[in-house]
Structures are given as structure tokens and as C-alpha cells.
Design a protein around this motif. Structure first.
Motif, PDB file in Angstrom:
ATOM      1  N   PRO A 255      16.168  41.817  -2.932  1.00 24.09           N
ATOM      2  CA  PRO A 255      16.716  40.484  -3.234  1.00 24.09           C
ATOM      3  C   PRO A 255      16.112  39.440  -2.288  1.00 24.09           C
ATOM      4  N   GLN A 256      15.907  38.258  -2.813  1.00 22.49           N
ATOM      5  CA  GLN A 256      15.340  37.187  -2.005  1.00 22.49           C
ATOM      6  C   GLN A 256      15.855  35.849  -2.494  1.00 22.49           C
ATOM      7  N   THR A 257      15.589  34.820  -1.706  1.00 22.45           N
ATOM      8  CA  THR A 257      15.976  33.461  -2.080  1.00 22.45           C
ATOM      9  C   THR A 257      14.816  32.806  -2.806  1.00 22.45           C
ATOM     10  N   LEU A 258      15.090  32.307  -3.996  1.00 25.32           N
ATOM     11  CA  LEU A 258      14.054  31.699  -4.830  1.00 25.32           C
ATOM     12  C   LEU A 258      14.236  30.189  -4.840  1.00 25.32           C
ATOM     13  N   GLN A 259      13.154  29.489  -4.522  1.00 23.34           N
ATOM     14  CA  GLN A 259      13.167  28.034  -4.533  1.00 23.34           C
ATOM     15  C   GLN A 259      12.518  27.527  -5.816  1.00 23.34           C
ATOM     16  N   ASN A 260      13.252  26.675  -6.520  1.00 23.31           N
ATOM     17  CA  ASN A 260      12.712  26.030  -7.717  1.00 23.31           C
ATOM     18  C   ASN A 260      11.987  24.765  -7.286  1.00 23.31           C
ATOM     19  N   MET A 261      10.673  24.868  -7.116  1.00 23.96           N
ATOM     20  CA  MET A 261       9.882  23.767  -6.587  1.00 23.96           C
ATOM     21  C   MET A 261       9.197  23.005  -7.720  1.00 23.96           C
ATOM     22  N   PHE A 262       9.235  21.683  -7.610  1.00 28.37           N
ATOM     23  CA  PHE A 262       8.504  20.821  -8.540  1.00 28.37           C
ATOM     24  C   PHE A 262       7.355  20.174  -7.779  1.00 28.37           C
ATOM     25  N   ARG A 263       6.162  20.289  -8.346  1.00 28.71           N
ATOM     26  CA  ARG A 263       4.971  19.749  -7.692  1.00 28.71           C
ATOM     27  C   ARG A 263       4.326  18.692  -8.578  1.00 28.71           C
ATOM     28  N   THR A 264       3.901  17.607  -7.946  1.00 29.89           N
ATOM     29  CA  THR A 264       3.275  16.523  -8.692  1.00 29.89           C
ATOM     30  C   THR A 264       2.369  15.731  -7.761  1.00 29.89           C
ATOM     31  N   LYS A 265       1.653  14.797  -8.328  1.00 31.19           N
ATOM     32  CA  LYS A 265       0.798  13.904  -7.547  1.00 31.19           C
ATOM     33  C   LYS A 265       1.448  12.533  -7.477  1.00 31.19           C
ATOM     34  N   GLY A 266       1.220  11.843  -6.362  1.00 35.73           N
ATOM     35  CA  GLY A 266       1.767  10.511  -6.179  1.00 35.73           C
ATOM     36  C   GLY A 266       0.798   9.626  -5.426  1.00 35.73           C
ATOM     37  N   VAL A 267       1.234   8.431  -5.136  1.00 37.37           N
ATOM     38  CA  VAL A 267       0.393   7.479  -4.407  1.00 37.37           C
ATOM     39  C   VAL A 267       1.234   6.820  -3.320  1.00 37.37           C
ATOM     40  N   LEU A 268       0.595   6.531  -2.195  1.00 42.55           N
ATOM     41  CA  LEU A 268       1.272   5.885  -1.077  1.00 42.55           C
ATOM     42  C   LEU A 268       1.107   4.376  -1.187  1.00 42.55           C
ATOM     43  N   LEU A 269       2.233   3.677  -1.166  1.00 45.38           N
ATOM     44  CA  LEU A 269       2.234   2.220  -1.296  1.00 45.38           C
ATOM     45  C   LEU A 269       2.770   1.584  -0.027  1.00 45.38           C
ATOM     46  N   PRO A 270       2.300   0.382   0.305  1.00 50.62           N
ATOM     47  CA  PRO A 270       2.878  -0.318   1.464  1.00 50.62           C
ATOM     48  C   PRO A 270       4.307  -0.747   1.174  1.00 50.62           C
ATOM     49  N   ASP A 271       5.092  -0.875   2.220  1.00 49.98           N
ATOM     50  CA  ASP A 271       6.467  -1.327   2.037  1.00 49.98           C
ATOM     51  C   ASP A 271       6.485  -2.752   1.501  1.00 49.98           C
ATOM     52  N   GLU A 272       5.603  -3.598   2.019  1.00 52.92           N
ATOM     53  CA  GLU A 272       5.458  -4.969   1.545  1.00 52.92           C
ATOM     54  C   GLU A 272       3.980  -5.325   1.563  1.00 52.92           C
TER      55      GLU A 272
ATOM     56  N   VAL B 112      12.632  38.824  -7.864  1.00 50.43           N
ATOM     57  CA  VAL B 112      11.429  38.071  -8.193  1.00 50.43           C
ATOM     58  C   VAL B 112      10.240  39.023  -8.159  1.00 50.43           C
ATOM     59  N   ILE B 113       9.402  38.946  -9.192  1.00 52.98           N
ATOM     60  CA  ILE B 113       8.227  39.808  -9.270  1.00 52.98           C
ATOM     61  C   ILE B 113       6.985  38.937  -9.429  1.00 52.98           C
ATOM     62  N   PRO B 114       5.806  39.466  -9.079  1.00 56.25           N
ATOM     63  CA  PRO B 114       4.568  38.709  -9.323  1.00 56.25           C
ATOM     64  C   PRO B 114       4.384  38.478 -10.814  1.00 56.25           C
ATOM     65  N   ALA B 115       3.883  37.309 -11.175  1.00 61.85           N
ATOM     66  CA  ALA B 115       3.710  36.978 -12.589  1.00 61.85           C
ATOM     67  C   ALA B 115       2.778  37.951 -13.290  1.00 61.85           C
ATOM     68  N   ILE B 116       1.828  38.534 -12.556  1.00 62.84           N
ATOM     69  CA  ILE B 116       0.855  39.457 -13.154  1.00 62.84           C
ATOM     70  C   ILE B 116       1.505  40.777 -13.576  1.00 62.84           C
ATOM     71  N   ALA B 117       2.689  41.095 -13.002  1.00 58.55           N
ATOM     72  CA  ALA B 117       3.355  42.360 -13.332  1.00 58.55           C
ATOM     73  C   ALA B 117       4.189  42.269 -14.603  1.00 58.55           C
ATOM     74  N   ALA B 118       4.390  41.072 -15.126  1.00 55.88           N
ATOM     75  CA  ALA B 118       5.152  40.891 -16.369  1.00 55.88           C
ATOM     76  C   ALA B 118       4.179  40.752 -17.525  1.00 55.88           C
ATOM     77  N   ILE B 119       4.382  41.549 -18.573  1.00 61.22           N
ATOM     78  CA  ILE B 119       3.464  41.589 -19.712  1.00 61.22           C
ATOM     79  C   ILE B 119       4.227  41.203 -20.979  1.00 61.22           C
ATOM     80  N   ALA B 120       3.618  40.313 -21.758  1.00 60.48           N
ATOM     81  CA  ALA B 120       4.189  39.964 -23.062  1.00 60.48           C
ATOM     82  C   ALA B 120       3.680  40.954 -24.093  1.00 60.48           C
ATOM     83  N   GLU B 121       4.617  41.613 -24.803  1.00 62.85           N
ATOM     84  CA  GLU B 121       4.235  42.640 -25.764  1.00 62.85           C
ATOM     85  C   GLU B 121       5.124  42.546 -26.992  1.00 62.85           C
ATOM     86  N   MET B 122       4.536  42.154 -28.093  1.00 63.80           N
ATOM     87  CA  MET B 122       5.241  42.122 -29.381  1.00 63.80           C
ATOM     88  C   MET B 122       6.557  41.352 -29.306  1.00 63.80           C
TER      89      MET B 122
END
Length: 389
Positions: free
Chosen positions: A83-100, A314-324
Motif C-alpha cells: 500500500p502507498q499514498t497516491l498523489q493525483n497530480m495535474f501538470r500543465t504549462k504556464g507563463v510568468l507575468l509581472p504583478d504590475e 499502484v502498479i506500473p502502467a506497463i504491467a496492465a494489459i488491455a485484452e478483449m
């Protein structure tokens, strides 16, 4: 009794005679080839039954021995699920803007007489940056202020006379109005003089100037750009599915290119509605940037923790196989691969949460999974750490 017919013997002798004639008409090379062919044909007729019996015996042996010869052990790697703690992370790109940020321009027109700032320097709010010619306005102000004592004296005399009923109320109001008008003209002239001065509207870094002393300035002429870089705004967008998760106060971390450091910020504002074209929601976070190390305008790689699941499998994504139409994985069971049907939960870039089908302590096969079949003999080469950890 009738005598036996001698026709077959006569026919055979005739056939032999024909073959002899044909053989005699052939040249030496062709005769050799024909002889070799006849010898091979005779040998084949003699040995064919024995060869056939040999192949039949070999196939029977293979069918009898079955899996012991047809299936060899597959060498694989495995990992023990915990058992482990799983973090639901969202990743995206952004831009840094000046405060004013603002383009500095004069409110009035005129010739620039003085520039007081240095390009790229830090300036405080209210600092005088530049000035246009204000001599005509100063002269006008001096003229108006010279009339002020006389107007005030006139009001004083008229008030004294009014108290003695020597003048009418209307006459007194007239001099009062003249005094107030004069004061208003003085204030207006001072305001026009203030418009000839360009001052910093907030603390910040002043950029490169685009004018010189002696140039004619107008409200459309940009003198320089003033930027407040502390704090910085981190602007980004989230998908429709994450829109409800992004609220003021949500923490995030970001990185910038060519910088190994990770910086922390906090969401302070979210757009009121989704973009109708992209179905994305724009939000902004605030980073203190106390030392001014990070410059605005840079792109940022942003990570936001949307949720956290404790005691997850939680398992590595490569260990899960889609079959029929179903998802499967293989676990180790007494020297063989055992196929199990799993139900997926949260997915990340490299891992999958399993909500059904696996449990803590199972030995999951993580290599050669595309070659595995149910009940196939396997040999574990080594137990590796769970790459989904």
C-alpha cells in the motif's frame, strides 16, 4: 483345356524394345541423367515407408510429452505490491507575468526638458522620472498668485461694509465669487504643471527609454516601461474536468527552464467562466519573488496536487494489459503466471491505481508481460522496486 494367351508377354517385349530404341537414340549425357533419375526413384520407393514411420513416431512422442517440451520457463522480473499514498497530480504549462506593468507616457504635450531615471534601475512610487517644458504654466501661476492678495483684501473690505449695511449682499457675493474663481484658476494651473511631470505610479524596474531630452512628447509617446516583478503572477489554464478543483488558496509548484530549483506559489484568482472555444479555465497564482531572481515573461512547468489517496495499490502502467475489452495483469503463483482481471482507478503518466483484482502482498510480474499466458511456467530473475512508488 484352352491354352493360356501369350499376348501380355508379347506386349511387354514390344514395350521393352521401344524403350531400348529410345535409350539408344539418346546421347551419352542424357542417358546418364536418366539412369540417375531411375536409381533415385527406386531408392525412394524402397526407403519411403521407413522414413514415414520415423516421422509418425516422432509426432506421437511430442503429443505424448505435451507441455513438458512445448512450454519453456519464461524468465521475468517481479515486484511485491505494498500500500502507498497516491498523489493525483495535474501538470500543465504556464507563463510568468509581472504583478504590475505600464507604459509610461505624459498626460500633456510638450518638449522634454529633463530625464531623471537610469535605464534598468529600480524606482520607488512617486519618483520624478521626466519632465516637459512648463515655463508658460509657471508664468501663468505666478500671475494668478499675484492677484490673490488683492482679491482677498477686497473680500475683507466688502465684508466689513456689509456688516455696517454699507453694501448690498449681492455686491459682497460678487467679490466672493471672484476670489473663489481665482483660487480655482490657481489650482487648475498647478494641475497642468503636474501633468508636465512623469512620476512612477508604483515601485518597479524601469526599462529602456525610447525618447531623449529635447524630443516632443505627447500622450501617445511611450517614454519607457515600468514593471513590478515582486511578486510575480503565474498564469495557467486547466481542463474542464479539473475546473472545480482549482480554487483560491490551492498550492502549486513550478519550474522554469535552465533552473533546477522548484518554486512554490498559491492560487489567488480564478476566471469566472470557462473559455467557450477551448473549454479551459484560466487561473493565476502568486509567487513572492522577493529577490527578483525570476524575470517575467518566462514559461513555467506547473504541478498541482488535486487529491491524495492513502493505502492505494499502484502498479506500473506497463504491467496492465488491455485484452478483449478488459484489463488484466499477471501475478506469480507457485512457479506459474496467473492472469487476474483488474479494475483501474486513477491513472498517472507512469502508474495505474488498481481498485479491484490485486491486493497488498501479491507478486506482480512486470517484465515480458506481452509474452505471458495464463498458467505459463515462469522463473523470477529478481524482485525489483515498484516503479510506481
Amino acid at each position: 483345356k484352352k491354352p493360356k494367351s501369350k499376348k501380355p508377354a508379347i506386349v511387354d517385349s514390344e514395350i521393352i524394345s521401344i524403350f531400348r530404341e529410345i535409350f539408344a537414340s539418346m546421347n551419352k549425357k542424357i542417358r546418364i541423367i536418366v539412369v540417375i533419375f531411375i536409381v533415385l526413384l527406386l531408392l525412394g520407393m524402397i526407403f519411403f515407408p521407413k522414413i514415414k514411420a520415423l516421422f509418425i513416431t516422432s509426432d506421437a512422442d511430442m503429443l505424448q510429452e505435451g507441455p513438458s517440451r512445448g512450454q519453456q520457463e519464461l524468465v521475468v522480473n517481479a515486484t511485491v505490491l505494498r500500500p502507498q499514498t497516491l498523489q493525483n497530480m495535474f501538470r500543465t504549462k504556464g507563463v510568468l507575468l509581472p504583478d504590475e506593468e505600464v507604459d509610461l507616457t505624459f498626460e500633456t504635450s510638450g518638449k522634454i526638458t529633463d530625464i531623471y531615471f537610469e535605464e534598468g534601475s529600480y524606482v520607488e512610487k512617486g519618483t520624478l522620472l521626466a519632465k516637459v517644458n512648463d515655463e508658460p504654466l509657471l508664468a501663468e501661476l505666478k500671475k494668478l498668485e499675484a492677484r490673490l492678495p488683492l482679491a482677498e483684501a477686497r473680500v475683507y473690505r466688502q465684508r466689513t461694509l456689509l456688516e455696517k449695511d454699507a453694501v448690498s449682499q449681492e455686491t459682497y457675493q460678487t467679490v466672493i465669487t471672484e476670489l473663489e474663481t481665482l483660487k480655482a484658476d490657481i489650482e487648475l494651473t498647478k494641475a497642468r504643471i503636474a501633468q508636465t511631470e512623469l512620476k512612477a505610479p508604483f515601485n518597479g524596474i524601469i526599462g529602456l527609454r525610447s525618447v531623449s531630452e529635447g524630443a516632443y512628447a505627447s500622450p501617445s509617446v511611450v517614454v519607457a516601461k515600468l514593471t513590478k516583478i515582486s511578486p510575480l503572477k503565474v498564469e495557467f489554464s486547466v481542463n474542464e474536468s479539473q475546473a472545480n478543483e482549482i480554487k483560491p488558496g490551492v498550492p502549486l509548484v513550478f519550474k522554469v527552464e535552465n533552473d533546477l530549483n522548484t518554486y512554490s506559489a498559491s492560487v489567488y484568482a480564478v476566471e469566472s467562466q470557462l473559455d467557450e472555444k477551448t473549454f479551459s479555465l484560466k487561473a493565476r497564482a502568486l509567487y513572492p519573488n522577493v529577490d527578483g531572481k525570476i524575470k517575467p515573461g518566462r514559461s513555467a512547468t506547473i504541478e498541482i496536487e488535486l487529491s491524495r489517496i492513502h493505502n492505494a495499490i499502484v502498479i506500473p502502467a506497463i504491467a496492465a494489459i488491455a485484452e478483449m475489452g478488459r484489463d488484466i495483469a499477471y501475478i506469480y503463483d507457485n512457479g506459474k503466471a496467473k492472469r487476474v482481471t483488474i479494475a483501474k482507478g486513477l491513472r498517472t503518466a507512469s502508474s495505474v491505481q488498481v481498485v479491484e483484482g490485486l491486493r497488498a502482498g501479491d507478486t506482480l510480474l512486470v517484465s515480458g508481460v506481452m509474452q505471458l499466458r495464463d498458467s505459463m511456467p515462469v522463473k523470477i530473475e529478481k524482485i525489483v522496486p515498484n516503479t510506481a512508488d
